[in-house]
Design a protein around this motif. Structure first.
Motif, short mmCIF file in Angstrom:
data_model
loop_
_atom_site.label_atom_id
_atom_site.label_comp_id
_atom_site.label_asym_id
_atom_site.label_seq_id
_atom_site.Cartn_x
_atom_site.Cartn_y
_atom_site.Cartn_z
N GLU A 1 5.32 4.79 1.21
CA GLU A 1 5.00 3.39 1.32
C GLU A 1 4.52 3.08 2.74
O GLU A 1 5.07 3.59 3.72
N ALA A 2 3.49 2.26 2.86
CA ALA A 2 2.98 1.86 4.16
C ALA A 2 4.04 1.04 4.89
O ALA A 2 4.71 0.20 4.30
N LEU B 1 0.63 5.77 -0.12
CA LEU B 1 -0.14 6.99 0.00
C LEU B 1 0.33 7.94 -1.07
O LEU B 1 1.53 8.24 -1.16
N ASP C 1 3.25 -3.24 6.02
CA ASP C 1 2.14 -3.73 5.20
C ASP C 1 2.44 -5.12 4.69
O ASP C 1 3.46 -5.45 4.25
N GLU D 1 -2.98 0.57 -3.92
CA GLU D 1 -2.42 -0.76 -3.75
C GLU D 1 -1.76 -1.18 -5.05
O GLU D 1 -2.42 -1.17 -6.11
N ILE E 1 -5.11 6.26 -1.17
CA ILE E 1 -4.41 5.05 -0.77
C ILE E 1 -4.44 4.13 -1.97
O ILE E 1 -5.52 3.81 -2.51
N LYS F 1 0.84 -1.19 0.00
CA LYS F 1 0.00 0.00 0.00
C LYS F 1 0.87 1.25 0.00
O LYS F 1 1.93 1.28 0.64
#
Length: 99
Positions: free
Chosen positions: A95-96, A4, A99, A68, A66, A2
């Motif tokens: 980057e998450a 942002l 995740d 993916e 968000i 995921k």
């Protein structure tokens, strides 16, 4: 994975504003239809909160998504035809973690 996407606006000429907004929404809708965009935040109600005050936000961020994607490289490739780029707009990609 995921990511942002933070959308920062450029300097769009007045005679291109309506067309640019239409192109931006179409671009975002395509991300969603293609399964990349999971959540979108845009529009009004933006506030700037600090220890001392709460004010209306007046900066250049006009939305976030968000996203993916399988990799950072894939996420970056999704931005190549973002309509705001031609006017100096920028997308920050985070980057998450975990995740």
């Amino acid at each position: 994975m995921k990511f942002l996407f933070v959308y920062r606006g450029g300097e769009v000429p007045d005679n291109r504003l309506d067309r640019n907004v239409d192109e931006l929404w179409r671009w975002l809708d395509n991300l969603k239809e293609d399964g990349y965009e999971k959540v979108r935040f845009a529009g009004s109600g933006r506030k700037f909160i600090s220890q001392d005050s709460i004010d209306d936000y007046s900066g250049d961020i006009f939305g976030v998504s968000i996203i993916e994607a399988d990799s950072l490289e894939k996420a970056m490739s999704l931005t190549q035809n973002w309509p705001e780029l031609q006017y100096g707009g920028m997308i920050e990609i985070l980057e998450a973690i975990g995740d």
